[in-house]
Design an enzyme around this catalytic site. Structure first.
Site: not given
Lengths: 990, 546
Positions: A563, A566, A643
């Protein structure tokens, strides 16, 4: 605010007060727009939009790029040449051009800048950044399909001022390269499909030294305005003054980007003449068919942005950037699909406009058509664009995935149901959830751990208080072939006595800041460093961290979730890293930002491969879930849409988003079932499971502040309905797995939009709320609206469609209404297919391994049907050695025969062993939907089976025929044919 | 359920719930589902999909029964020789997993799919079970004894309360009688006093009063000054508090939630808790007006000190009366005086004249009346006190302390357990608390509201320390500390029989909704019956063999 205008002030302030109070009570669910740039706030985007506006506002615009005909060479499928750019100061900048033609029919246009290429530039601030334009994106994204074409050749009949190359399958493709101004037209069968730089928006910002001008002489106070006026005046004078304000540095949200290489953006206009629809440039929360972006009613005013970001509480129907970037776009019109892949890893914006060209008054019979014009703008790097000329959607997606790789064939558990929550708080909690699923007879395969399992957010550790016995927990899961997925993020906690961070620092494997020292930022653990997976040493080190003896508490059934890759940096600009950070080999972060997430997943994938020995019998395929991705990430695992929220619009948006991922070569995609933020109503949760049962990646997930919502907690009738949806997914796993196999060898989407399946059906090009599963003609349209009890389904073709659950018969084309009370999923079977199922409910997919099959033969208008089944052990790499079976089932109405044929490409050393293993696995039932009335009263079918290469003696088994009743199809069942799933056989119907 | 008889026919088999359907016996256990109730496949998983939990189509092999199907059999029958026979869900039959927990003889994996071999472990499993069962039974026995003790203790406590109620009753009767007497006394004294036009205790000594007035004035001044100062301090604190709350609420709105700084998150959370809490009475404007008035000058308040200082000469009305009477001859004076008194009493009694002896100005009341009234008030208070105490005790007696009143003996006793970074404590019939091990404030997880009965359905672990299945007594706790982004904390404490009071398990089922599983001997006998049922079912309930 317009709502309030009509109200008195007092009411306004009262309402505002209410709003303020409400926002105190519930956390405002809203993306923080101010945290993310608009095009106007992004210097290079703004400059290129202005450049475009200027170019398009004058008919006299002449693009300053020309190809020197004398420089053009064509050798062995590759054309080279030099483009000259004439600057505003009349300097000439040399830009080396390469146009490569690949055997696959793909063409590639690459433009570099000679000065930078040679390193003949000076960097400001004594920066150590690399001087070249980033040329390593292909090392990450491209894995094949670059064999140079032997058939491509220059054509003699090129018009004056152009060079023409004929290439592609049967030499049906042409690239016509215009010299002045430089531009390329790609044609198929003589018809132009794609035009580069037709509107003259090509822009490669060349290197220039910064000239420190004397302080502006303007008086204070009116400088802003004056500057603008000057620009306008200059603009109208054609020789538009360039806006230098963002050339050398740029600030946003309190962060300043130092830009040591000055302005370096690349931009190009790409036009699709006659194409009204374009798809792709994932990931965005919007419709599948992309919208125009230069304003207007129902259109966006911002370009589609690709700059991987951790967007908190993202909004629907927006071109705003999200977590991943796939700069691949397809254009589609009736019976033709073409595409482009913009290989650039820097921040990228894509403007889309559509122009209606009215019928030419001189040509008869040709109506107006819509042309889609796109404008691609990247901050840095090469101009590197791949051209796909189709003509079918699968040709384009296939060519793109041949380059960037096919989706990994996942382990079977990975396409079953995943139960996640932030967080299962103790190992006992995990065990308890595991037991509860069994107790309620709800199948699931994987349980997940979010960040709280770690000790103080230190990855590769377990909180000793809450997870004292991870191995015991994993063993319990393993008893029913279940798996654990644990999260590992790229930020490494900066804290003493943490061996991982100490190694990271001492080995210098973290990302550096612009001063070339270790970069420190803030994430879940607080102060953190980021592993630089661009570094080979970094990847090697990362690989070692997952060894069972290093990451203690893990075992073979533990897999990984990456996760925040980015990367998400809480205190960074736009919640990510500063662009002037330095990676391995001194590439700037700006050069490779969009690839960053993929490098981590790549390293994790390799790490999971490395923790078991290759010769190990159970050398299993890795599973990694990622939030951030780029072209090529599909090779490494699954993605999810980040999300989302427990709200109906998010359920609705999940379908176009996943369809978009599917046609972007990354079909192993899902959205959090139930919605991450907030508490779903039981109806929403139920509907979401019904939709989720059709997500290629199917995971329930929830935020830490939400109430528990495991399916067994919903209560009746919800738990029962949810369990039905889950069991439907499990029953259809053979079909899902076969669809994944197809994706793994062809790049085909797993859930497919209407245009992909019916490329000639113009009415269906914009449809993105219903889809087909694999090649099975299974058409689903999950309910995504509250209280909705019926669903209109669009049928594109003249064919019979049967309701999956009650065999109600519909006839296309047209829109039909399907009843959809809460316990029903609108789900149809198109005539002409054979669907493999396993109907026995089990605790996990692993426990279905030896269960018998049911084949559903769906007879349509032609009376014929076919379908395939791919099956292997669902976990190892044995399939690469032939350890699989691949069958084609077909029913021919002419002979009334159903047969099973081998589709396996070749046998290998594991073939025999696997087939032996599957020997006892039989077809227990054949269901024929739309069974011919002629079978009435015929109680038997005759079947013969191949055994040891010979046909066995025919035997008879019972056939049970049921007549149609009130709109429902007639159906028949062959009772226990008992034939092996892996062998050849034939069933002769009466 | 006697099902064995359905499988006795040697030639054909009839579906149990669908007697119209018969099949040759070769279709029995042939791993193909023929009966809509699955009764032809007692030994395979072929009919496992016949359940409302599975998606259905007309071609399920269940005919048109669809999802309303219920299986005729509870599961695959495991003989478990040497242990207790039981049923395994059909979904677990021949799936390659040995389900020893339910099927110790491994017979449910008779097909050996994927090469699995499930050996018969009933000897060892049965032995271990019996051993543990013995321990459980022993423990149950001990627990039963403990419960008896608790019940006895509860009985004693109850008796105490009952005794107290009785004595309180007696005491109260006495007090009530006393009150009646005192009421009469007051009436009598008042009647006497009413006759006096002039009260005998009118202060004559103006000098003393003057001193008192002086002192009072001085004290009032002091009080006013202090009040003003305190009010000033309060105002400045209030404005500082408002400023601080303003800062915090801006902070809460503007912080970047993505920037997940634990410190910031904690601060926001604490602020949320604070903001959600009852802040006490709002500062009422009326109070401030009162304060304004109080701190205003005494004259504005109608109190003119000067009137009381030095104005001693002015005649009071009574003085005038005396003066008038003094002009009359003594005999006549006596008569007039008597007549006037009678008249006054008559007038007062008939309501024509105001009763100057009544009213709250105690200063204006005669000492006799005051004394009598004080005695009465004291006695009334005594009665009230007794009544309250009596009510409390009666309520206590009426309160639900569970069967046999047993929780009476446990009230306010606390047990706790460590889980993760916290210690969790439950105090019987009082509250539940979460205490961080690293120190810091305790969190109230709910205050006891009532006993409830809930149905649970858990596997009983081998050591017996679990809820098992059936009806259980639970203590419901509500309105604990408010939870950030959530409700007020609440806890359901589910009780099951155990030798001693102990917390077995604590889970946060939902955000700030806790569930505790607690063992206590208090529920043993009640449990005893159903637990015996559970055991009994395990031991002998499954008798139908196939």
């Amino acid at each position: 605010m317009s709502v309030f205008n009509s109200l008195s002030n007092r009411w306004t302030s009262f309402l505002l007060l209410c709003l303020a109070v409400c926002s105190l009570i519930t956390p405002a669910v809203m993306v923080k727009h101010e945290n993310f740039k608009t095009c106007a706030q992004s210097g290079f985007c703004n400059r290129n939009r202005a450049y475009a506006d200027n170019a398009l506002s004058t008919s006299k615009w002449a693009a300053p790029y020309s190809l020197d005909p004398a420089s053009v060479r064509f050798d062995k499928g590759v054309l080279t040449g030099t483009i000259s750019k004439k600057t505003t100061t009349n300097e000439i900048v040399r830009l080396p051009l390469t146009v490569a033609f690949y055997e696959s029919g793909t063409a590639r246009v690459t433009l570099d800048e000679e000065k930078r290429q040679k390193g003949d530039i000076e960097l400001r601030h004594a920066s150590k950044a690399k001087k070249q334009r980033y040329n390593e994106a292909e090392q990450w994204a491209i894995v094949g399909g670059t064999t140079i074409s032997t058939g491509a050749a220059t054509s003699k009949d090129a018009e004056k001022g152009t060079t023409k190359i004929v290439y592609g399958p049967a030499s049906k493709f042409e690239a016509v390269i215009r010299h002045v101004p430089f531009g390329v037209e790609f044609k198929r069968d003589g018809e132009t499909q794609i035009k580069l730089n037709d509107r003259g928006l090509l822009n490669m910002e060349h290197w220039r030294p910064k000239v420190d001008k004397p302080a502006p002489e303007k008086k204070e106070g009116d400088d802003e305005k004056k500057e603008g006026e000057e620009a306008m005046a200059a603009g109208s004078d054609k020789e538009m003054a360039e806006d230098e304000s963002t050339w050398w540095d740029e600030s946003f949200g309190g962060n300043t980007d130092s830009k040591p290489r000055g302005p370096e953006s690349v931009a190009l206009d790409i036009e699709f003449p006659g194409y009204e629809h374009v798809y792709g440039v994932a990931e965005h929360a919007g419709p599948l068919s992309l919208k125009e972006t230069r304003g207007g009613d129902g259109k966006y005013s911002e370009p589609y942005r690709l700059y991987n970001s951790d967007v908190f509480e993202y909004e629907m129907d927006s071109p705003m950037t999200l977590y991943g970037a796939i700069p691949f776009m397809q254009a589609h019109k009736k019976d033709s699909t073409v595409g482009v892949f913009w290989l650039n890893a820097a921040e990228t914006w894509v403007d889309i406009t559509k122009a209606t060209t009215s019928a030419n008054p001189l040509s008869f019979g040709i109506g107006s058509s819509v042309t889609t014009q796109t404008h691609w703008i990247s901050e840095a790097g090469l101009l590197d664009v791949f051209i796909f000329l189709g003509p079918k959607p699968q040709d384009v997606i296939g060519a793109y995935t041949e380059l960037t790789g096919y989706t990994q064939l996942p382990q079977q558990f990975a396409i079953a149901y995943h139960q996640c929550r932030w967080n299962y708080v103790t190992d006992e909690d995990v065990r308890d959830v595991d037991r509860k699923f069994d107790k309620y007879k709800i199948p699931y395969d994987v349980i997940w751990l979010d960040i709280e399992y770690t000790e103080g957010k230190k990855y590769f550790t377990w909180d000793p208080m809450t997870f004292p016995d991870p191995l015991g927990m994993n063993k319990q899961l393993d008893e029913h072939e279940r798996k654990l997925v644990a999260i590992i993020d790229p930020h490494i906690k900066n804290e003493g006595n943490y061996p991982i961070v100490e190694e990271l620092k001492s080995k210098d494997l973290a990302v550096h800041n612009k001063d070339d020292t270790i970069y420190e930022g803030w994430c879940w653990p607080g102060s953190s460093y980021w592993i630089d997976c661009f570094s080979p040493k970094g990847r090697e080190w990362w690989k070692g961290l997952f060894r069972y003896d290093k990451f203690k508490g893990t075992m073979k059934n533990v897999f990984i979730w990456n996760d925040m890759n980015e990367p998400s940096v809480f205190n960074g600009p736009e919640t990510t890293m500063p662009k002037d950070n330095l990676h391995h080999d001194h590439w700037e972060h700006r050069d490779l930002h969009n690839i960053n997430g993929m490098t981590l997943v790549n390293a994790t994938y390799d790490a999971l491969l490395a923790r078991d020995k290759v010769e190990d019998k159970h050398h299993v395929r890795p599973f990694v879930l990622t939030r951030s991705f780029y072209s090529g990430s599909q090779r490494l695992g699954a993605m999810w849409t980040g999300d989302n929220q427990a709200a109906w619009p998010h359920l609705e948006a999940s379908i176009p988003m996943l369809l978009s991922m599917g046609v972007s070569g990354f079909p192993f995609a899902g959205a959090d079932v139930g919605g991450f933020f907030g508490n779903p109503s039981k109806e929403l949760l139920t509907r979401w499971y019904q939709a989720g049962a059709f997500y290629p990646f199917f995971r329930g997930h929830a935020h830490i502040d939400t109430r528990r919502r495991e399916p067994y907690l919903a209560g009746e009738p919800y738990t029962e309905i949810i369990t039905q949806a889950l069991r439907l997914r499990y029953a259809l796993l053979p079909a899902w797995y076969t669809a994944f196999h197809e994706a793994s060898v062809s790049g085909a989407p797993i859930i497919r939009p209407n245009y992909y399946v019916h490329p000639g059906d113009e009415k269906g090009f914009g449809i993105d709320d219903q889809f087909y599963l694999g090649s099975y003609g299974l058409l689903a349209k999950p309910v995504t609206k509250e209280g909705q009890e019926g669903q209109d389904i669009y049928l594109a073709d003249k064919e019979k469609y049967y309701d999956y659950f009650d065999f109600w018969t519909y006839e296309g084309p047209g829109t039909v209404n399907v009843a959809a009370p809460l316990d029903t999923i609108p789900f149809l079977m198109q005539g002409g297919h054979i669907i493999p199922r396993r109907d026995r409910p089990r605790r996990s997919s692993g426990l279905m391994r030896y269960d018998p099959f049911t084949l559903v033969v769906v007879l349509g208008n032609s009376g014929d049907a076919e379908g395939t089944l791919y099956l292997d052990d669902g976990e190892s790499f044995d399939f690469q050695d032939g350890g699989y079976l691949h069958r084609r089932f077909s029913y021919a109405s002419s002979t009334s025969t159903l047969m099973s044929e081998d589709l396996a490409a070749s046998t290998g050393k594991k073939t025999k062993e696997y087939l032996k293993q599957m020997e006892k696995v039989r077809v227990e039932k054949v269901i024929i939907v739309g069974a011919p009335a002629a079978w009435k009263g015929k109680g038997e079918v005759e079947l013969s089976e191949e055994q040891g290469g010979k046909s066995s003696a025919a035997r008879k088994v019972a056939l049970d025929w049921h007549d149609k009743e009130e709109g429902k199809a007639a159906w028949a069942v062959v009772r226990d044919p008992g034939v092996q799933i892996g062998s050849g056989w034939k069933i002769a119907f009466p | 359920m006697k099902v064995a008889k359905f499988y006795k026919d040697a030639a054909s088999f009839t579906c149990i719930s669908n007697p119209s359907l018969s099949f040759p016996v070769s279709r029995l256990n042939d791993d193909y589902c023929d009966c809509p109730d699955g009764s032809d496949e007692p030994g395979t998983s072929a009919c496992a999909h016949l359940s409302p939990l599975s998606p259905h189509t007309p071609a399920d092999g269940a005919g048109a029964a669809g999802s309303n199907t219920t299986l005729a059999l509870p599961g695959f029958y495991c003989k478990n020789k040497g242990h207790i026979p039981t049923y395994v869900p059909f979904t677990s039959v021949n799936d390659g997993i040995c389900d020893y927990e339910v099927c110790c003889d491994g017979s449910e994996e008779w097909e050996g799919v994927g090469g699995v071999k499930c050996e018969d472990r009933c000897q060892s499993i049965g032995k271990e079970w019996r051993k543990q069962d013995e321990a459980r039974q022993k423990s149950l026995g001990n627990a039963g004894k403990k419960r008896k003790e608790l019940v006895a203790e509860a009985g004693r406590l109850r008796k105490q309360v009952e005794d107290r109620i009785q004595s309180l009753g007696t005491e109260m009767e006495g007090s009530e009688i006393k009150v009646k007497q005192l009421e009469q006394e007051v009436a009598e004294v008042e009647r006497k006093e009413k006759g006096k036009v002039v009260r005998g205790n009118v202060p004559k000594k103006a000098g003393k009063l003057g001193v008192l007035v002086g002192l009072a004035k001085q004290r009032t001044e002091e009080l006013r000054e202090t009040l003003e100062r305190v009010r000033g301090e309060r105002d400045s604190s209030t404005s500082r508090l408002q400023e601080l709350e303003g800062i915090l609420s801006t902070f809460k709105e503007e912080y970047n939630p993505n920037f997940n700084d634990e410190g910031v998150k904690r601060a926001v959370r604490a602020w949320e808790d604070y903001a959600a809490r009852d802040k006490g009475p709002e500062p009422e404007a009326a109070h401030d007006r009162d304060l304004d008035a109080i701190t205003g000058s005494d004259k504005d308040n109608g109190l003119d000190w000067e009137e009381y200082e030095g104005d001693d000469e002015s005649e009071s009305e009574t003085d005038k009366v005396y003066a008038f009477e003094s002009y009359l001859p003594p005999s006549l004076r006596g008569w007039v005086d008597q007549k006037l008194r009678d008249l006054r009493v008559t007038l007062v009694d008939s309501g024509i004249l105001a009763d100057t002896t009544a009213g709250s100005s105690s200063g204006g009341e005669s000492k006799a009346v005051t004394d009598a009234k004080n005695r009465l008030t004291a006695a009334e208070k005594e009665v009230e006190k007794h009544r309250k105490s009596l009510n409390e005790h009666q309520d206590d007696l009426a309160k639900d302390f569970g069967p046999d009143d047993v929780f009476r003996a446990l009230k306010d006793q606390c047990v706790s357990t460590d889980a993760g970074e916290y210690t969790y404590e439950v105090c019987f019939l009082s509250k539940t608390t979460q205490k961080p091990k690293k120190g810091g404030g305790h969190t109230n997880m709910g205050n006891f509201v009532r006993l409830e009965r809930i149905v649970v359905d858990d596997e009983l672990p081998p050591n017996g320390k679990g809820l098992g299945s059936g009806e259980r007594i639970a203590m419901k706790h509500e309105n604990g500390q408010h939870c950030w982004n959530g409700p007020n904390r609440s806890t359901m404490v589910v009780l099951a029989c155990s030798e001693s009071n102990e917390v077995w398990k604590i889970v946060e089922e939902e955000k700030c909704v806790y569930r505790m599983e607690v063992g206590t001997p208090a529920v043993c006998e009640v449990l005893g019956a159903s637990a015996a049922g559970v055991e009994g079912k395990k031991a002998g309930g499954v008798r139908d063999e196939l």
